[in-house]
Design an enzyme around this catalytic site. Structure first.
Site, PDB file in Angstrom:
ATOM      1  CD  GLN A 166      -6.134  -3.493   2.758  1.00 53.37           C
ATOM      2  OE1 GLN A 166      -6.000  -4.118   1.580  1.00 53.37           O
ATOM      3  NE2 GLN A 166      -5.173  -3.954   3.441  1.00 53.37           N
ATOM      4  CG  HIS A 216       6.785  -2.025   2.017  1.00 50.96           C
ATOM      5  ND1 HIS A 216       6.889  -0.753   2.832  1.00 50.96           N
ATOM      6  CD2 HIS A 216       5.922  -2.589   2.049  1.00 50.96           C
ATOM      7  CE1 HIS A 216       5.399  -0.795   3.512  1.00 50.96           C
ATOM      8  NE2 HIS A 216       4.894  -1.652   2.913  1.00 50.96           N
ATOM      9  CB  SER A 264       4.010  -0.767  10.869  1.00 43.30           C
ATOM     10  OG  SER A 264       2.693  -0.327  10.720  1.00 43.30           O
ATOM     11  CB  VAL A 307      12.568  -5.358   8.255  1.00 44.29           C
ATOM     12  CG1 VAL A 307      13.713  -4.512   8.737  1.00 44.29           C
ATOM     13  CG2 VAL A 307      12.925  -6.592   7.195  1.00 44.29           C
ATOM     14  CG  HIS A 350       8.478   0.329   6.078  1.00 45.43           C
ATOM     15  ND1 HIS A 350       8.576  -1.044   6.032  1.00 45.43           N
ATOM     16  CD2 HIS A 350       7.043   0.372   6.251  1.00 45.43           C
ATOM     17  CE1 HIS A 350       7.550  -1.878   6.391  1.00 45.43           C
ATOM     18  NE2 HIS A 350       6.479  -0.969   6.532  1.00 45.43           N
ATOM     19  CG  MET A 405      -1.899  -1.237   1.202  1.00 43.65           C
ATOM     20  SD  MET A 405      -3.530  -1.203   1.781  1.00 43.65           S
ATOM     21  CE  MET A 405      -2.652  -0.666   3.605  1.00 43.65           C
ATOM     22  N   GLY A 406       2.177   1.212  -0.258  1.00 41.95           N
ATOM     23  CA  GLY A 406       2.936   2.385  -0.831  1.00 41.95           C
ATOM     24  C   GLY A 406       3.510   2.489   1.056  1.00 41.95           C
TER      25      GLY A 406
HETATM   26  O1  PAF Z   1      -0.043  -5.798   3.615  1.00 39.13           O
HETATM   27  C1  PAF Z   1      -0.497  -4.902   2.762  1.00 39.13           C
HETATM   28  O2  PAF Z   1       0.064  -3.800   2.534  1.00 39.13           O
HETATM   29  C2  PAF Z   1      -1.871  -5.079   2.412  1.00 39.13           C
HETATM   30  O3  PAF Z   1      -3.011  -5.657   2.981  1.00 39.13           O
HETATM   31  C3  PAF Z   1      -1.987  -5.729   0.802  1.00 39.13           C
HETATM   32  C4  PAF Z   1      -1.493  -7.307   1.103  1.00 39.13           C
HETATM   33  C5  PAF Z   1      -0.980  -5.132  -0.047  1.00 39.13           C
HETATM   34  C6  PAF Z   1      -3.302  -5.735   0.105  1.00 39.13           C
HETATM   35  O4  PAF Z   1      -3.711  -4.341   0.182  1.00 39.13           O
END
Ligand code: PAF
Length: 283
Positions: A61, A37, A185, A176, A34, A30-31
């Site tokens: 979500q 990711h 996060s 991490v 960090h 979701m961008g």
């Molecule tokens: O973990 C996340 O960032 C989100 O839940 C995902 C898997 C990209 C789905 O929107």
């Protein structure tokens, strides 16, 4: 690196790579990228020939009372981070591209979506499973990469892939952490400095639970109480949502800590809800 906003664009970029026999890796995000990711992107880069990162703050979500509007969005910075790591394609669609009409179809993984975080976020995992299904259908990756911090999400996606026969391998990469132990996060950004210090107690509490299990295999209730005491002492602003010991495969409660056990917890600091977990394997 190519940045695609439309479904046809991403398909026209990934299609030839697939046809030439390249192994396609997808890192759904979701961008607000960090180091957590980036570790997924690096794992995908090491395993696959062609890496796609999706950046989409998925509205379905988030419940109406949640942080969709204020969720951090930093596309330019994220694109630079992806470019620096050799990503081939970033797919960053607008909400109207992913949901041109009110969707009538959902993917719900029963049971697994209703426990733990699902108790306080009853619609969350259906939103996740549905958007991940859409991303799998759009990108058609061979492998997809998720972080172990979102352990319940990873269990749900694995089960969805099995139940719906997606030809995608799910790779779950280690959490991490910041130097303090706090799991990385995007939501850590919401925390003022004092609460960010307190939030490091989540990892400390998990480690204390792990040590207790390794030392004496006490009944789960004792481990959970000790973790709650640790949190009350070191994170007084934190409101505990849950602390549980569960089976890492099916997320069912585990009473006997002599078994392989996942300690999971969720704690709220004001509007920020943080989750973390630790897997205690038999020694
Ligand atoms: O973990 C996340 O960032 C989100 O839940 C995902 C898997 C990209 C789905 O929107």
């Amino acid at each position: 690196m190519n940045a695609a906003r439309k479904i046809e664009e991403v398909r026209s970029l990934v299609g030839p790579a697939r046809q030439s026999g390249k192994l396609i890796g997808l890192v759904p995000t979701m961008g607000a990228l960090h180091r957590g990711h980036f570790s997924l992107i690096e794992a995908a880069g090491a395993d696959c020939d062609f890496v796609v990162v999706s950046i989409f703050v998925n509205p379905t979500q988030f419940a109406p009372n949640e942080d969709l509007a204020k969720y951090p969005r930093r596309l330019e910075q994220d694109l630079a981070g992806c470019r620096a790591r050799g990503v081939d394609v970033v797919f960053a669609p607008e909400p109207e591209t992913m949901y041109p009409d009110e969707p009538l179809t959902e993917v719900r993984v029963k049971g697994l979506s209703e426990t733990l975080c699902g108790r306080s976020r009853p619609t969350h995992f259906t939103g996740v499973a549905t958007v991940v299904t859409k991303l799998f259908n759009i990108v058609q990756p061979d492998r997809a990469y998720f972080g172990a911090k979102d352990f319940q999400q990873a269990v749900i996606i694995r089960r969805m892939v099995r139940d719906l026969n997606f030809p995608v391998d799910i790779v779950v990469c280690p959490t991490v952490r910041e130097e303090s132990g706090l799991a990385m996060s995007s939501r850590n950004d919401y925390l003022p400095a004092d609460q960010r210090r307190q939030a490091a107690a989540l990892a400390g509490a998990l480690r204390a639970g792990e040590e207790m299990i390794r030392r004496e295999h006490p009944p789960a209730g004792e481990v959970i109480s000790a973790i709650r005491v640790h949190l009350a002492e070191h994170a007084p602003d934190g409101m505990i949502d849950y602390v549980q010991t569960v089976d890492p495969e099916d997320l069912a409660d585990v009473e006997n800590t002599g078994e392989r056990v996942l300690i999971v917890l969720a704690v709220r600091f004001g509007g920020a809800r943080l989750i973390d977990n630790l897997l205690v394997e038999k020694s």
